[in-house]
Design an enzyme around this catalytic site. Structure first.
Site, mmCIF file in Angstrom:
data_model
loop_
_atom_site.group_PDB
_atom_site.id
_atom_site.type_symbol
_atom_site.label_atom_id
_atom_site.label_comp_id
_atom_site.label_asym_id
_atom_site.label_seq_id
_atom_site.Cartn_x
_atom_site.Cartn_y
_atom_site.Cartn_z
ATOM 1 C CD GLN A 113 -3.278 0.280 0.474
ATOM 2 O OE1 GLN A 113 -3.825 -0.825 0.666
ATOM 3 N NE2 GLN A 113 -3.924 0.957 -0.594
ATOM 4 C CE LYS A 128 -5.398 -3.676 2.661
ATOM 5 N NZ LYS A 128 -5.729 -3.288 1.242
ATOM 6 N N GLY A 167 -12.278 -0.161 2.933
ATOM 7 C CA GLY A 167 -12.832 -1.775 2.724
ATOM 8 C C GLY A 167 -11.600 -2.347 2.118
ATOM 9 C CG ASP A 168 -8.628 -5.637 1.347
ATOM 10 O OD1 ASP A 168 -7.834 -4.896 0.088
ATOM 11 O OD2 ASP A 168 -8.417 -6.842 1.118
HETATM 12 N N1 GLU Z 1 -8.331 -1.986 -0.041
HETATM 13 C C1 GLU Z 1 -8.060 -1.139 -1.126
HETATM 14 C C2 GLU Z 1 -6.902 -1.236 -1.475
HETATM 15 O O1 GLU Z 1 -6.038 -2.513 -1.734
HETATM 16 C C3 GLU Z 1 -8.545 0.259 -1.013
HETATM 17 C C4 GLU Z 1 -8.020 0.886 0.302
HETATM 18 C C5 GLU Z 1 -8.370 2.336 0.597
HETATM 19 O O2 GLU Z 1 -9.349 2.829 -0.178
HETATM 20 O O3 GLU Z 1 -7.962 2.952 1.606
HETATM 21 O O4 GLU Z 1 -5.985 -0.324 -2.198
#
Ligand code: GLU
Length: 447
Positions: A113, A128, A167-168
Protein backbone atom coordinates in the site's frame (compact mmCIF):
# COMPACT_ATOMS: atom_id res chain seq x y z
CA UNK A 1 30.40 -4.25 -0.54
CA UNK A 2 28.56 -4.21 -3.89
CA UNK A 3 25.07 -2.73 -4.07
CA UNK A 4 23.68 -6.17 -4.87
CA UNK A 5 25.30 -7.66 -1.74
CA UNK A 6 24.06 -4.77 0.39
CA UNK A 7 20.48 -5.25 -0.84
CA UNK A 8 20.78 -9.01 -0.24
CA UNK A 9 22.04 -8.39 3.29
CA UNK A 10 19.11 -6.11 4.13
CA UNK A 11 16.65 -8.60 2.64
CA UNK A 12 18.14 -11.40 4.80
CA UNK A 13 17.62 -9.24 7.89
CA UNK A 14 14.02 -8.63 6.88
CA UNK A 15 13.44 -12.39 6.57
CA UNK A 16 14.99 -13.11 9.97
CA UNK A 17 13.11 -10.35 11.70
CA UNK A 18 9.75 -11.34 10.20
CA UNK A 19 9.94 -15.11 10.43
CA UNK A 20 6.89 -17.13 9.42
CA UNK A 21 5.36 -14.43 7.23
CA UNK A 22 5.69 -15.82 3.68
CA UNK A 23 3.31 -13.32 2.02
CA UNK A 24 5.22 -10.42 3.52
CA UNK A 25 8.52 -11.93 2.35
CA UNK A 26 7.06 -12.28 -1.14
CA UNK A 27 5.87 -8.64 -1.26
CA UNK A 28 9.24 -7.43 0.04
CA UNK A 29 11.18 -9.61 -2.44
CA UNK A 30 9.21 -8.13 -5.35
CA UNK A 31 10.23 -4.61 -4.32
CA UNK A 32 13.82 -5.53 -3.42
CA UNK A 33 14.28 -7.01 -6.89
CA UNK A 34 13.78 -3.51 -8.32
CA UNK A 35 16.04 -1.79 -5.80
CA UNK A 36 19.42 -2.92 -7.17
CA UNK A 37 19.12 -0.76 -10.23
CA UNK A 38 18.02 2.30 -8.22
CA UNK A 39 20.79 1.91 -5.66
CA UNK A 40 23.43 1.41 -8.34
CA UNK A 41 22.45 4.76 -9.78
CA UNK A 42 21.74 6.52 -6.46
CA UNK A 43 23.74 4.83 -3.69
CA UNK A 44 22.49 7.42 -1.16
CA UNK A 45 19.19 5.50 -0.94
CA UNK A 46 21.10 2.84 1.01
CA UNK A 47 22.21 5.46 3.59
CA UNK A 48 20.78 6.26 7.01
CA UNK A 49 19.06 2.89 7.33
CA UNK A 50 16.45 4.06 4.85
CA UNK A 51 15.53 0.65 3.46
CA UNK A 52 15.58 -0.94 6.91
CA UNK A 53 13.26 1.81 8.17
CA UNK A 54 10.97 1.43 5.16
CA UNK A 55 10.58 -2.30 5.88
CA UNK A 56 9.73 -1.80 9.54
CA UNK A 57 6.17 -0.56 10.16
CA UNK A 58 5.96 2.65 12.16
CA UNK A 59 3.42 0.95 14.42
CA UNK A 60 1.67 -2.44 14.62
CA UNK A 61 -1.50 -2.75 16.65
CA UNK A 62 -3.00 -6.14 17.56
CA UNK A 63 -6.13 -6.34 19.66
CA UNK A 64 -8.85 -8.64 20.97
CA UNK A 65 -12.27 -8.43 19.34
CA UNK A 66 -14.89 -10.19 21.47
CA UNK A 67 -18.46 -10.43 20.19
CA UNK A 68 -21.63 -12.40 20.86
CA UNK A 69 -23.43 -14.42 18.18
CA UNK A 70 -27.22 -14.68 17.78
CA UNK A 71 -27.33 -17.71 20.06
CA UNK A 72 -25.56 -15.92 22.90
CA UNK A 73 -22.16 -17.60 22.36
CA UNK A 74 -19.10 -15.42 22.82
CA UNK A 75 -16.43 -15.47 20.08
CA UNK A 76 -12.98 -13.97 20.19
CA UNK A 77 -11.28 -12.71 17.03
CA UNK A 78 -8.02 -10.91 16.52
CA UNK A 79 -7.93 -7.36 15.14
CA UNK A 80 -4.97 -5.74 13.37
CA UNK A 81 -3.92 -2.32 12.17
CA UNK A 82 -0.44 -1.94 10.75
CA UNK A 83 0.46 1.74 10.37
CA UNK A 84 3.28 1.28 7.94
CA UNK A 85 4.52 4.58 6.62
CA UNK A 86 3.21 8.13 6.98
CA UNK A 87 5.80 10.27 5.16
CA UNK A 88 3.40 11.16 2.35
CA UNK A 89 0.23 11.58 4.41
CA UNK A 90 -1.99 9.87 6.98
CA UNK A 91 -1.83 6.06 6.90
CA UNK A 92 -4.34 4.90 4.30
CA UNK A 93 -5.49 1.43 3.41
CA UNK A 94 -8.34 -0.99 3.79
CA UNK A 95 -9.57 -3.43 6.42
CA UNK A 96 -9.88 -7.09 5.47
CA UNK A 97 -12.24 -9.47 7.30
CA UNK A 98 -11.34 -13.01 6.29
CA UNK A 99 -10.36 -16.14 8.24
CA UNK A 100 -6.93 -16.17 6.55
CA UNK A 101 -5.95 -12.77 8.00
CA UNK A 102 -2.85 -12.77 10.20
CA UNK A 103 -0.06 -10.30 10.90
CA UNK A 104 2.03 -11.40 7.90
CA UNK A 105 -0.88 -10.90 5.50
CA UNK A 106 -1.67 -7.46 6.93
CA UNK A 107 2.01 -6.51 6.64
CA UNK A 108 2.26 -7.63 3.02
CA UNK A 109 -0.83 -5.59 2.20
CA UNK A 110 0.40 -2.58 4.17
CA UNK A 111 3.84 -2.71 2.56
CA UNK A 112 2.36 -2.79 -0.96
CA UNK A 113 0.00 0.00 0.00
CA UNK A 114 2.91 2.39 0.67
CA UNK A 115 4.07 2.21 -2.95
CA UNK A 116 0.58 2.02 -4.44
CA UNK A 117 -0.49 5.14 -2.58
CA UNK A 118 2.70 6.96 -3.59
CA UNK A 119 1.99 6.09 -7.24
CA UNK A 120 -1.43 7.76 -7.13
CA UNK A 121 0.33 11.11 -6.71
CA UNK A 122 -2.03 11.93 -3.82
CA UNK A 123 -0.98 12.74 -0.23
CA UNK A 124 -1.59 9.40 1.49
CA UNK A 125 0.69 7.15 3.54
CA UNK A 126 0.37 3.38 3.73
CA UNK A 127 -1.40 1.14 6.22
CA UNK A 128 -3.68 -1.88 6.39
CA UNK A 129 -5.77 -3.74 8.91
CA UNK A 130 -8.43 -6.32 9.45
CA UNK A 131 -9.41 -9.38 11.37
CA UNK A 132 -9.54 -13.16 11.09
CA UNK A 133 -13.33 -12.86 11.49
CA UNK A 134 -15.26 -14.89 8.87
CA UNK A 135 -18.34 -12.95 7.74
CA UNK A 136 -19.62 -15.91 5.66
CA UNK A 137 -22.98 -17.14 6.96
CA UNK A 138 -23.21 -14.48 9.67
CA UNK A 139 -26.45 -12.56 10.20
CA UNK A 140 -26.77 -8.77 9.80
CA UNK A 141 -26.94 -8.43 13.58
CA UNK A 142 -23.77 -10.47 14.06
CA UNK A 143 -21.90 -8.44 11.44
CA UNK A 144 -23.00 -5.24 13.19
CA UNK A 145 -21.94 -6.42 16.64
CA UNK A 146 -18.59 -7.55 15.30
CA UNK A 147 -17.96 -4.20 13.55
CA UNK A 148 -18.92 -2.29 16.70
CA UNK A 149 -16.56 -4.34 18.85
CA UNK A 150 -13.75 -3.96 16.29
CA UNK A 151 -14.19 -0.17 16.17
CA UNK A 152 -14.39 0.14 19.95
CA UNK A 153 -10.66 -0.56 20.01
CA UNK A 154 -9.65 0.76 16.58
CA UNK A 155 -11.06 4.25 17.26
CA UNK A 156 -8.18 4.98 19.64
CA UNK A 157 -5.71 4.70 16.80
CA UNK A 158 -7.34 6.38 13.79
CA UNK A 159 -8.41 9.88 12.77
CA UNK A 160 -8.68 11.99 9.64
CA UNK A 161 -5.09 13.28 10.09
CA UNK A 162 -3.71 10.02 11.50
CA UNK A 163 -5.04 6.92 9.81
CA UNK A 164 -7.98 6.52 7.44
CA UNK A 165 -9.19 2.92 6.94
CA UNK A 166 -11.53 1.74 4.15
CA UNK A 167 -12.76 -1.61 2.87
CA UNK A 168 -11.01 -4.63 1.41
CA UNK A 169 -12.09 -8.30 1.17
CA UNK A 170 -15.10 -8.85 3.48
CA UNK A 171 -15.53 -5.14 4.20
CA UNK A 172 -17.90 -3.21 1.94
CA UNK A 173 -20.46 -0.43 2.31
CA UNK A 174 -22.47 -2.27 4.97
CA UNK A 175 -19.48 -2.82 7.25
CA UNK A 176 -18.14 0.73 6.73
CA UNK A 177 -21.58 1.97 7.84
CA UNK A 178 -21.48 0.02 11.12
CA UNK A 179 -17.84 0.99 11.71
CA UNK A 180 -18.51 4.67 11.07
CA UNK A 181 -21.62 4.65 13.26
CA UNK A 182 -19.66 3.24 16.20
CA UNK A 183 -16.78 5.71 15.65
CA UNK A 184 -19.24 8.60 15.56
CA UNK A 185 -20.90 7.40 18.75
CA UNK A 186 -17.70 6.85 20.71
CA UNK A 187 -16.05 10.11 19.69
CA UNK A 188 -19.23 12.21 19.61
CA UNK A 189 -18.09 13.84 16.38
CA UNK A 190 -19.08 13.54 12.75
CA UNK A 191 -15.53 13.21 11.47
CA UNK A 192 -16.37 12.14 7.93
CA UNK A 193 -12.73 11.96 6.80
CA UNK A 194 -11.87 9.15 9.23
CA UNK A 195 -13.11 6.34 6.95
CA UNK A 196 -13.64 6.10 3.20
CA UNK A 197 -16.10 4.03 1.23
CA UNK A 198 -18.97 5.68 3.08
CA UNK A 199 -22.58 5.82 1.84
CA UNK A 200 -23.37 8.56 -0.65
CA UNK A 201 -25.74 10.47 1.62
CA UNK A 202 -23.40 10.57 4.61
CA UNK A 203 -20.05 11.67 3.22
CA UNK A 204 -19.21 9.02 0.65
CA UNK A 205 -17.89 9.75 -2.83
CA UNK A 206 -19.43 8.97 -6.17
CA UNK A 207 -17.43 6.28 -8.02
CA UNK A 208 -15.74 4.94 -4.85
CA UNK A 209 -17.73 1.68 -5.09
CA UNK A 210 -16.77 1.22 -8.74
CA UNK A 211 -13.27 2.72 -8.51
CA UNK A 212 -10.97 -0.28 -8.06
CA UNK A 213 -12.57 -2.28 -10.86
CA UNK A 214 -12.99 0.70 -13.18
CA UNK A 215 -9.38 1.66 -12.50
CA UNK A 216 -8.16 -1.83 -13.45
CA UNK A 217 -10.04 -1.58 -16.74
CA UNK A 218 -8.71 1.94 -17.44
CA UNK A 219 -5.18 0.75 -16.71
CA UNK A 220 -5.64 -2.28 -18.98
CA UNK A 221 -6.89 -0.03 -21.77
CA UNK A 222 -3.67 2.01 -21.40
CA UNK A 223 -1.57 -1.17 -21.54
CA UNK A 224 -3.32 -2.21 -24.72
CA UNK A 225 -2.93 1.28 -26.20
CA UNK A 226 0.80 1.13 -25.47
CA UNK A 227 0.91 -1.97 -27.71
CA UNK A 228 -1.11 -0.19 -30.40
CA UNK A 229 -4.14 -2.28 -29.42
CA UNK A 230 -7.40 -1.79 -27.53
CA UNK A 231 -9.94 -3.68 -25.43
CA UNK A 232 -12.38 -3.69 -28.33
CA UNK A 233 -13.46 -7.23 -29.17
CA UNK A 234 -11.05 -8.83 -26.68
CA UNK A 235 -11.90 -11.97 -24.76
CA UNK A 236 -11.27 -11.31 -21.07
CA UNK A 237 -11.25 -13.51 -17.97
CA UNK A 238 -11.79 -11.86 -14.58
CA UNK A 239 -11.29 -14.03 -11.50
CA UNK A 240 -13.37 -13.31 -8.41
CA UNK A 241 -16.89 -11.92 -8.20
CA UNK A 242 -16.58 -9.38 -5.41
CA UNK A 243 -16.49 -5.60 -5.63
CA UNK A 244 -13.29 -5.38 -7.71
CA UNK A 245 -14.31 -8.09 -10.19
CA UNK A 246 -17.86 -6.80 -10.68
CA UNK A 247 -16.80 -3.27 -11.62
CA UNK A 248 -13.84 -4.43 -13.68
CA UNK A 249 -16.33 -6.50 -15.71
CA UNK A 250 -18.67 -3.50 -16.03
CA UNK A 251 -15.97 -1.19 -17.38
CA UNK A 252 -14.37 -3.82 -19.64
CA UNK A 253 -17.79 -4.30 -21.25
CA UNK A 254 -18.23 -0.53 -21.63
CA UNK A 255 -14.81 -0.36 -23.31
CA UNK A 256 -15.76 -3.04 -25.82
CA UNK A 257 -14.24 -6.21 -24.34
CA UNK A 258 -16.17 -9.37 -23.43
CA UNK A 259 -15.67 -11.00 -20.04
CA UNK A 260 -16.37 -14.69 -20.53
CA UNK A 261 -15.66 -16.06 -17.06
CA UNK A 262 -15.57 -15.13 -13.37
CA UNK A 263 -15.30 -17.12 -10.15
CA UNK A 264 -15.75 -17.46 -6.41
CA UNK A 265 -13.87 -19.60 -3.90
CA UNK A 266 -15.96 -22.68 -4.83
CA UNK A 267 -15.67 -22.64 -8.64
CA UNK A 268 -15.99 -20.65 -11.82
CA UNK A 269 -18.63 -19.86 -14.37
CA UNK A 270 -18.12 -19.54 -18.15
CA UNK A 271 -20.55 -17.54 -20.26
CA UNK A 272 -19.31 -17.34 -23.86
CA UNK A 273 -21.81 -14.55 -24.64
CA UNK A 274 -20.33 -12.37 -21.92
CA UNK A 275 -21.16 -12.26 -18.20
CA UNK A 276 -24.62 -10.78 -17.55
CA UNK A 277 -23.65 -8.16 -15.02
CA UNK A 278 -27.12 -7.36 -13.70
CA UNK A 279 -27.61 -11.02 -12.85
CA UNK A 280 -24.16 -11.27 -11.29
CA UNK A 281 -24.81 -8.19 -9.14
CA UNK A 282 -28.17 -9.59 -8.05
CA UNK A 283 -26.56 -12.91 -7.00
CA UNK A 284 -23.47 -11.46 -5.31
CA UNK A 285 -24.50 -8.05 -3.99
CA UNK A 286 -28.18 -8.51 -3.18
CA UNK A 287 -28.53 -12.20 -2.32
CA UNK A 288 -24.89 -12.64 -1.21
CA UNK A 289 -25.13 -16.11 -2.78
CA UNK A 290 -22.70 -18.41 -4.63
CA UNK A 291 -21.75 -17.93 -8.25
CA UNK A 292 -23.05 -21.43 -9.15
CA UNK A 293 -26.52 -19.80 -9.16
CA UNK A 294 -25.50 -17.93 -12.31
CA UNK A 295 -25.33 -21.16 -14.32
CA UNK A 296 -28.63 -22.32 -12.80
CA UNK A 297 -30.27 -19.26 -14.35
CA UNK A 298 -28.37 -18.94 -17.65
CA UNK A 299 -28.81 -22.04 -19.86
CA UNK A 300 -25.79 -21.38 -22.10
CA UNK A 301 -23.43 -20.80 -19.13
CA UNK A 302 -21.46 -23.57 -17.46
CA UNK A 303 -20.34 -23.84 -13.86
CA UNK A 304 -17.14 -25.69 -13.03
CA UNK A 305 -16.85 -26.73 -9.41
CA UNK A 306 -13.29 -26.33 -8.07
CA UNK A 307 -10.68 -26.26 -10.84
CA UNK A 308 -8.87 -23.20 -12.12
CA UNK A 309 -10.49 -20.29 -13.95
CA UNK A 310 -7.14 -19.83 -15.74
CA UNK A 311 -7.99 -22.90 -17.84
CA UNK A 312 -10.38 -20.61 -19.73
CA UNK A 313 -8.74 -19.20 -22.88
CA UNK A 314 -8.48 -15.43 -23.09
CA UNK A 315 -6.51 -12.53 -24.54
CA UNK A 316 -6.57 -10.52 -21.32
CA UNK A 317 -6.49 -11.89 -17.77
CA UNK A 318 -7.52 -9.80 -14.78
CA UNK A 319 -6.95 -11.65 -11.50
CA UNK A 320 -9.34 -9.90 -9.06
CA UNK A 321 -9.84 -12.53 -6.34
CA UNK A 322 -7.02 -12.83 -3.80
CA UNK A 323 -3.28 -13.32 -3.22
CA UNK A 324 -1.42 -16.11 -5.00
CA UNK A 325 -4.42 -17.29 -7.03
CA UNK A 326 -2.41 -17.35 -10.29
CA UNK A 327 0.63 -19.60 -10.12
CA UNK A 328 3.31 -20.77 -12.53
CA UNK A 329 1.15 -23.56 -14.00
CA UNK A 330 -1.74 -21.16 -14.62
CA UNK A 331 0.59 -18.54 -16.09
CA UNK A 332 2.03 -21.11 -18.52
CA UNK A 333 -1.48 -22.07 -19.65
CA UNK A 334 -2.36 -18.43 -20.23
CA UNK A 335 0.82 -17.84 -22.22
CA UNK A 336 0.18 -20.98 -24.28
CA UNK A 337 -3.29 -19.75 -25.24
CA UNK A 338 -1.87 -16.38 -26.30
CA UNK A 339 -2.67 -14.01 -23.46
CA UNK A 340 -1.53 -10.48 -24.32
CA UNK A 341 -1.93 -8.60 -21.06
CA UNK A 342 -2.39 -9.37 -17.37
CA UNK A 343 -3.38 -6.70 -14.86
CA UNK A 344 -3.78 -7.45 -11.16
CA UNK A 345 -7.07 -6.25 -9.66
CA UNK A 346 -6.38 -8.08 -6.40
CA UNK A 347 -3.30 -7.50 -4.25
CA UNK A 348 -0.44 -9.86 -5.25
CA UNK A 349 -2.67 -12.46 -6.98
CA UNK A 350 0.25 -13.72 -9.08
CA UNK A 351 3.01 -15.78 -7.50
CA UNK A 352 6.65 -14.77 -8.08
CA UNK A 353 7.07 -17.74 -10.46
CA UNK A 354 3.89 -16.76 -12.30
CA UNK A 355 5.21 -13.23 -12.85
CA UNK A 356 8.46 -14.67 -14.19
CA UNK A 357 6.56 -16.75 -16.75
CA UNK A 358 4.72 -13.66 -18.04
CA UNK A 359 7.85 -11.52 -18.17
CA UNK A 360 9.90 -14.20 -19.91
CA UNK A 361 7.13 -14.59 -22.50
CA UNK A 362 6.97 -10.84 -23.11
CA UNK A 363 3.37 -10.58 -21.84
CA UNK A 364 2.51 -7.10 -20.53
CA UNK A 365 2.10 -7.61 -16.78
CA UNK A 366 0.85 -4.89 -14.40
CA UNK A 367 1.25 -5.44 -10.65
CA UNK A 368 -1.62 -4.62 -8.29
CA UNK A 369 0.16 -1.66 -6.78
CA UNK A 370 -0.25 0.08 -10.16
CA UNK A 371 -3.31 -1.54 -11.74
CA UNK A 372 -5.61 -1.56 -8.70
CA UNK A 373 -4.62 1.83 -7.28
CA UNK A 374 -7.87 3.40 -8.50
CA UNK A 375 -9.69 2.31 -5.34
CA UNK A 376 -7.41 4.01 -2.89
CA UNK A 377 -6.99 7.00 -5.22
CA UNK A 378 -10.75 7.55 -5.17
CA UNK A 379 -10.64 7.16 -1.39
CA UNK A 380 -8.22 10.09 -1.40
CA UNK A 381 -10.73 11.99 -3.55
CA UNK A 382 -13.38 11.15 -0.94
CA UNK A 383 -11.06 12.63 1.72
CA UNK A 384 -10.71 15.80 -0.38
CA UNK A 385 -14.49 16.12 -0.62
CA UNK A 386 -14.87 15.52 3.12
CA UNK A 387 -12.22 18.13 3.97
CA UNK A 388 -13.96 20.74 1.83
CA UNK A 389 -17.48 19.59 2.82
CA UNK A 390 -18.25 19.16 -0.84
CA UNK A 391 -19.58 16.37 -3.05
CA UNK A 392 -18.66 15.97 -6.67
CA UNK A 393 -20.67 14.56 -9.58
CA UNK A 394 -20.18 11.03 -10.90
CA UNK A 395 -18.81 12.32 -14.21
CA UNK A 396 -16.27 14.64 -12.61
CA UNK A 397 -15.05 12.01 -10.13
CA UNK A 398 -14.82 9.35 -12.84
CA UNK A 399 -12.82 11.74 -15.03
CA UNK A 400 -10.42 12.33 -12.11
CA UNK A 401 -10.08 8.57 -11.64
CA UNK A 402 -9.35 7.87 -15.29
CA UNK A 403 -6.81 10.69 -15.36
CA UNK A 404 -5.09 9.27 -12.26
CA UNK A 405 -4.91 5.81 -13.86
CA UNK A 406 -3.43 7.27 -17.05
CA UNK A 407 -0.92 9.12 -14.86
CA UNK A 408 0.10 5.93 -13.03
CA UNK A 409 0.51 4.09 -16.33
CA UNK A 410 2.65 6.91 -17.68
CA UNK A 411 4.77 7.00 -14.48
CA UNK A 412 5.38 3.23 -14.70
CA UNK A 413 6.38 3.39 -18.36
CA UNK A 414 8.70 6.41 -18.08
CA UNK A 415 10.34 5.15 -14.89
CA UNK A 416 10.90 1.67 -16.32
CA UNK A 417 12.51 3.19 -19.43
CA UNK A 418 14.58 5.61 -17.37
CA UNK A 419 16.03 2.70 -15.39
CA UNK A 420 16.77 0.58 -18.44
CA UNK A 421 13.80 -1.83 -18.19
CA UNK A 422 11.45 -0.57 -20.94
CA UNK A 423 7.92 -1.93 -20.79
CA UNK A 424 8.43 -3.56 -17.38
CA UNK A 425 5.51 -2.40 -15.21
CA UNK A 426 6.80 -4.21 -12.12
CA UNK A 427 10.08 -2.30 -12.08
CA UNK A 428 8.36 0.91 -13.17
CA UNK A 429 5.81 0.77 -10.33
CA UNK A 430 8.29 -0.31 -7.66
CA UNK A 431 10.91 2.28 -8.57
CA UNK A 432 8.53 5.22 -9.05
CA UNK A 433 6.80 4.44 -5.74
CA UNK A 434 10.04 3.84 -3.88
CA UNK A 435 11.79 7.02 -5.07
CA UNK A 436 8.88 9.21 -4.03
CA UNK A 437 8.68 7.69 -0.54
CA UNK A 438 12.46 7.56 -0.10
CA UNK A 439 12.93 11.24 -1.00
CA UNK A 440 10.31 12.25 1.56
CA UNK A 441 11.94 10.02 4.20
CA UNK A 442 15.28 11.71 3.52
CA UNK A 443 13.74 15.13 3.87
CA UNK A 444 12.31 14.26 7.28
CA UNK A 445 15.48 12.77 8.74
CA UNK A 446 15.89 9.62 10.81
CA UNK A 447 12.46 9.19 12.37
N1 GLU B 1 -8.34 -2.05 -0.02
C1 GLU B 1 -8.10 -1.21 -1.15
C2 GLU B 1 -6.67 -1.40 -1.64
O1 GLU B 1 -6.17 -2.50 -1.58
C3 GLU B 1 -8.50 0.24 -0.94
C4 GLU B 1 -7.90 0.92 0.24
C5 GLU B 1 -8.47 2.31 0.54
O2 GLU B 1 -9.34 2.78 -0.19
O3 GLU B 1 -8.01 2.90 1.51
O4 GLU B 1 -6.02 -0.52 -2.14
Amino acid sequence: MSVRDRVEEIYEQVLLRNAGEPEFHQAAAEVFESLHVVLERHPRYADSGLIERLCEPERQIIFRVPWTDDNGNVHVNRGFRVQYNSVLGPYKGGLRFHPSVNLGIVKFLGFEQIFKNALTGLPIGGGKGGSDFDPKGRSEAEIMRFCQSFMTELQRHIGEYTDVPAGDIGVGGREIGYLFGQYKRLTNSFESGVLTGKGLNWGGSMVRTEATGYGVAYFTAEMMAAKGESLEGKKVVVSGSGNVAIYAIEKVHQLGGTVVACSDSAGYVVDPKGIDLELLKEIKEVKRARISEYADQVPHATYVEGGSIWDVECEIALPCATQNELDEVAAKKLVACGVQAVAEGANMPTTAQGIKVFRDAGVAFAPGKAANAGGVATSALEMQQNASRDSWSFEYTDERLSKIMRGIHERCITTAAEYGQPGDYVHGANIAGFVKVADAMFAMGVI
